[in-house]
Scaffold this motif. Structure first.
Motif, PDB file in Angstrom:
ATOM      1  N   ARG A   1       0.870  -1.185   0.000  1.00 50.71           N
ATOM      2  CA  ARG A   1       0.000   0.000   0.000  1.00 50.71           C
ATOM      3  C   ARG A   1       0.900   1.226   0.000  1.00 50.71           C
ATOM      4  NH1 ARG A   1      -3.670  -3.976  -0.331  1.00 50.71           N
ATOM      5  NH2 ARG A   1      -4.535  -4.723   1.612  1.00 50.71           N
ATOM      6  N   GLY A   2       0.688   2.132  -0.937  1.00 51.52           N
ATOM      7  CA  GLY A   2       1.470   3.370  -0.933  1.00 51.52           C
ATOM      8  C   GLY A   2       0.896   4.329   0.097  1.00 51.52           C
TER       9      GLY A   2
ATOM     10  N   GLU B   1       0.390  13.385  -7.546  1.00 52.85           N
ATOM     11  CA  GLU B   1       1.706  12.986  -8.062  1.00 52.85           C
ATOM     12  C   GLU B   1       2.179  11.712  -7.336  1.00 52.85           C
ATOM     13  OE1 GLU B   1       5.949  12.708  -7.987  1.00 52.85           O
ATOM     14  OE2 GLU B   1       4.977  13.824  -6.351  1.00 52.85           O
ATOM     15  N   CYS B   2       1.981  11.657  -6.025  1.00 53.30           N
ATOM     16  CA  CYS B   2       2.340  10.448  -5.246  1.00 53.30           C
ATOM     17  C   CYS B   2       1.466   9.261  -5.653  1.00 53.30           C
ATOM     18  CB  CYS B   2       2.140  10.677  -3.756  1.00 53.30           C
ATOM     19  SG  CYS B   2       3.163  11.973  -3.070  1.00 53.30           S
ATOM     20  N   VAL B   3       0.189   9.529  -5.906  1.00 50.87           N
ATOM     21  CA  VAL B   3      -0.732   8.464  -6.299  1.00 50.87           C
ATOM     22  C   VAL B   3      -0.248   7.824  -7.605  1.00 50.87           C
ATOM     23  CG1 VAL B   3      -3.072   8.030  -7.170  1.00 50.87           C
ATOM     24  CG2 VAL B   3      -2.738   9.418  -5.100  1.00 50.87           C
ATOM     25  N   HIS B   4       0.198   8.663  -8.533  1.00 49.75           N
ATOM     26  CA  HIS B   4       0.665   8.109  -9.809  1.00 49.75           C
ATOM     27  C   HIS B   4       1.977   7.336  -9.646  1.00 49.75           C
ATOM     28  CE1 HIS B   4      -2.550   9.322 -12.416  1.00 49.75           C
ATOM     29  NE2 HIS B   4      -2.602  10.481 -11.760  1.00 49.75           N
ATOM     30  N   LEU B   5       2.770   7.737  -8.668  1.00 50.12           N
ATOM     31  CA  LEU B   5       3.971   6.962  -8.358  1.00 50.12           C
ATOM     32  C   LEU B   5       3.583   5.559  -7.867  1.00 50.12           C
ATOM     33  CD1 LEU B   5       7.056   7.039  -8.153  1.00 50.12           C
ATOM     34  CD2 LEU B   5       6.814   7.973  -5.840  1.00 50.12           C
ATOM     35  N   ALA B   6       2.508   5.487  -7.065  1.00 50.40           N
ATOM     36  CA  ALA B   6       2.021   4.182  -6.588  1.00 50.40           C
ATOM     37  C   ALA B   6       1.627   3.302  -7.779  1.00 50.40           C
ATOM     38  CB  ALA B   6       0.842   4.370  -5.640  1.00 50.40           C
ATOM     39  N   VAL B   7       0.960   3.901  -8.761  1.00 47.17           N
ATOM     40  CA  VAL B   7       0.553   3.136  -9.951  1.00 47.17           C
ATOM     41  C   VAL B   7       1.802   2.636 -10.687  1.00 47.17           C
ATOM     42  CG1 VAL B   7      -0.632   3.251 -12.191  1.00 47.17           C
ATOM     43  CG2 VAL B   7      -1.574   4.457 -10.204  1.00 47.17           C
ATOM     44  N   GLU B   8       2.780   3.529 -10.861  1.00 50.27           N
ATOM     45  CA  GLU B   8       4.024   3.169 -11.559  1.00 50.27           C
ATOM     46  C   GLU B   8       4.735   1.994 -10.889  1.00 50.27           C
ATOM     47  OE1 GLU B   8       7.321   6.170 -12.079  1.00 50.27           O
ATOM     48  OE2 GLU B   8       5.560   7.348 -12.682  1.00 50.27           O
ATOM     49  N   ARG B   9       4.711   1.994  -9.562  1.00 44.63           N
ATOM     50  CA  ARG B   9       5.393   0.930  -8.818  1.00 44.63           C
ATOM     51  C   ARG B   9       4.587  -0.370  -8.832  1.00 44.63           C
ATOM     52  NH1 ARG B   9       9.214   3.597  -8.845  1.00 44.63           N
ATOM     53  NH2 ARG B   9      10.245   4.791  -7.228  1.00 44.63           N
ATOM     54  N   GLY B  10       3.341  -0.302  -9.303  1.00 42.78           N
ATOM     55  CA  GLY B  10       2.520  -1.513  -9.352  1.00 42.78           C
ATOM     56  C   GLY B  10       1.758  -1.796  -8.077  1.00 42.78           C
ATOM     57  N   PHE B  11       1.642  -0.803  -7.174  1.00 42.55           N
ATOM     58  CA  PHE B  11       0.870  -1.023  -5.942  1.00 42.55           C
ATOM     59  C   PHE B  11      -0.626  -1.052  -6.271  1.00 42.55           C
ATOM     60  CE2 PHE B  11       4.271   1.524  -3.383  1.00 42.55           C
ATOM     61  CZ  PHE B  11       5.221   0.573  -3.720  1.00 42.55           C
TER      62      PHE B  11
ATOM     63  N   HIS C   1      11.052   4.328   0.532  1.00 40.88           N
ATOM     64  CA  HIS C   1      10.619   5.668   0.174  1.00 40.88           C
ATOM     65  C   HIS C   1      10.195   5.668  -1.278  1.00 40.88           C
ATOM     66  CE1 HIS C   1      13.638   7.050   3.443  1.00 40.88           C
ATOM     67  NE2 HIS C   1      12.593   6.427   3.928  1.00 40.88           N
ATOM     68  N   ARG C   2      10.325   6.864  -1.885  1.00 36.57           N
ATOM     69  CA  ARG C   2       9.853   7.031  -3.246  1.00 36.57           C
ATOM     70  C   ARG C   2      10.820   6.476  -4.291  1.00 36.57           C
ATOM     71  NH1 ARG C   2       6.321  11.397  -3.834  1.00 36.57           N
ATOM     72  NH2 ARG C   2       7.511  12.187  -5.582  1.00 36.57           N
ATOM     73  N   ASP C   3      12.106   6.377  -3.933  1.00 30.14           N
ATOM     74  CA  ASP C   3      13.095   5.996  -4.952  1.00 30.14           C
ATOM     75  C   ASP C   3      12.990   4.531  -5.333  1.00 30.14           C
ATOM     76  OD1 ASP C   3      15.715   4.709  -3.196  1.00 30.14           O
ATOM     77  OD2 ASP C   3      14.139   5.801  -2.153  1.00 30.14           O
ATOM     78  N   GLU C   4      13.360   4.260  -6.574  1.00 30.86           N
ATOM     79  CA  GLU C   4      13.219   2.912  -7.106  1.00 30.86           C
ATOM     80  C   GLU C   4      14.133   1.923  -6.387  1.00 30.86           C
ATOM     81  OE1 GLU C   4      13.172   3.397 -11.293  1.00 30.86           O
ATOM     82  OE2 GLU C   4      12.596   1.301 -11.643  1.00 30.86           O
TER      83      GLU C   4
END
Ligand code: 5AD
Length: 370
Positions: free
Chosen positions: A60-61, A97-107, A335-338
């Motif tokens: 969960r992000g 912007e954080c929500v879209h990062l969650a999508v990118e990470r596959g959460f 955190h946010r980094d890959e």
């Protein structure tokens, strides 16, 4: 009905209250200190987790959207009277912007968490939830404190899927002492949890372990209450004193004599975690930030091996995250980094666990809503 059965394959039905272990048995396990007995408890919790919710670890992000709070909880670092807390509030753009990062990470899920921030009006939150649901396939979990029935209904209609509200302690007298109500209201989180269920949310609650003033009996009652409330999610973690709070500044006013006071340590937290899993086999239980804060090296692995099946990587931007100090030295493993995300994947693989696909709804909830 034994919490730890002698027959590893025997299957417990959580829906049969007559077979539910009583508080006395829970109390015995909480105070158990023999390593060989505890080993049985950990194994039973891990087996129940594996059999009921499987080996997937759902991610969960977590987005800590504001640390403004009108409340005065005696234990919490972002309580209203704490002048030293540097306040922030994220804008909808920053949050998206954080929500879209969650999508990118596959959460599969984002969790929006904040203090009770008066600028988060019903309409403001509903718009935000609507945008997230419109732009992404994510499940949305809200953790925004005690809100009116009107707001909670509005947010559910806007598409919010889940709500987290810890009852913190089942001891009403302790609750009132550490948790003054908002002006002109009565704080009744148990009633709110029932309301959340009626509205149709997937409902999560939980407690702090070793909150000053919490007795062993209180903790046993807390754990029995998880089962009675028939929760979908259970979150727990050790109490971590924050220096700018009344509880940390006046320990004598809050702490019980040593033999009655539950210690806020890792072992006790894991006993509560394992018992929660055994009593509520189909719920989602995270390895919480407080658990990894008190043991950054092994806290994740230990929690996931003793009942947990969820983890919440923190996607809050660094400058805000550093200010969301409900307790000190709050560490976030991911955190946010890959790179930190890949590191997490490796740690899960090393445990023989995989990252969960999809939204990761609680099996308990899905059974109730076939
Ligand atoms: N130590 C540990 N947990 C805390 N919480 C708040 N303050 C503290 C603290 N000092 C927990 C509460 C709350 C959740 C968001 O964080 O259980 O519900």
């Amino acid at each position: 009905m034994a919490i730890v059965s002698d027959h590893p394959s025997s299957h417990r039905s959580s829906s049969d209250p007559a077979r539910r272990p009583g508080e006395e048995e829970i109390l015995d396990w909480l105070q158990e200190d023999r390593p060989e007995r505890l080993e049985l408890l950990w194994r039973q919790a891990d087996r129940v987790r594996h059999q009921n919710v499987g080996d997937a670890v759902h991610l969960r992000g977590l987005i800590e959207i504001s640390n403004h709070c009108t409340r005065r909880c005696a234990y919490c670092g972002v309580r209203a009277p704490n002048r030293r807390a540097r306040r922030y509030r994220m804008t909808p753009q920053q949050i998206l912007e954080c929500v879209h990062l969650a999508v990118e990470r596959g959460f599969g899920t984002v969790v929006l968490q904040s203090g009770e921030d008066p600028r988060h009006t019903g309409g403001w939150v509903a718009d935000l939830v609507g945008r997230i649901k419109g732009e992404t396939p994510l499940a949305v979990t809200l953790s925004l404190g005690e809100r009116t029935a009107e707001d909670l209904v509005l947010w559910r209609q806007a598409g919010a899927d889940r709500y987290l509200l810890r009852f913190e302690t089942s001891n009403r007298e302790l609750y009132d002492r550490v948790h003054p109500p908002a002006k002109g209201t009565v704080s009744d989180r148990i009633a709110l949890l029932r309301l959340l269920r009626e509205i149709g949310y997937e409902v999560g609650s939980g407690i702090m372990i070793g909150l000053w003033g919490q007795s062993w009996q209180d903790l046993a009652t807390d754990i029995a209450l998880f089962a009675k409330l028939d929760l979908d999610m259970i979150g727990l973690g050790p109490y971590i004193p924050h220096p700018d709070t009344p509880m940390a500044q006046h320990p004598d006013r809050y702490r019980l004599p040593p033999e009655r006071q539950v210690p806020a340590d890792e072992l006790t937290t894991h006993k509560a975690l394992a018992l929660a899993r055994i009593l509520c086999p189909e719920v989602n239980i995270p390895a919480t930030t407080a658990m990894t804060t008190i043991n950054p090296e092994q806290g994740l692995e230990l929690a996931l091996s003793r009942g947990a099946n969820v983890f919440m990587p923190n996607l809050t931007p660094d400058d805000h995250r550093a200010r969301y100090t409900i307790y000190p030295s709050k560490t976030s493993l991911v955190h946010r980094d890959e790179e930190s995300y890949h590191h997490l994947q490796h740690r899960l693989q090393a445990l023989g666990r995989e990252v969960g696909a999809g939204r990761g709804d609680s099996v308990r909830y899905s059974r109730r809503h076939p």
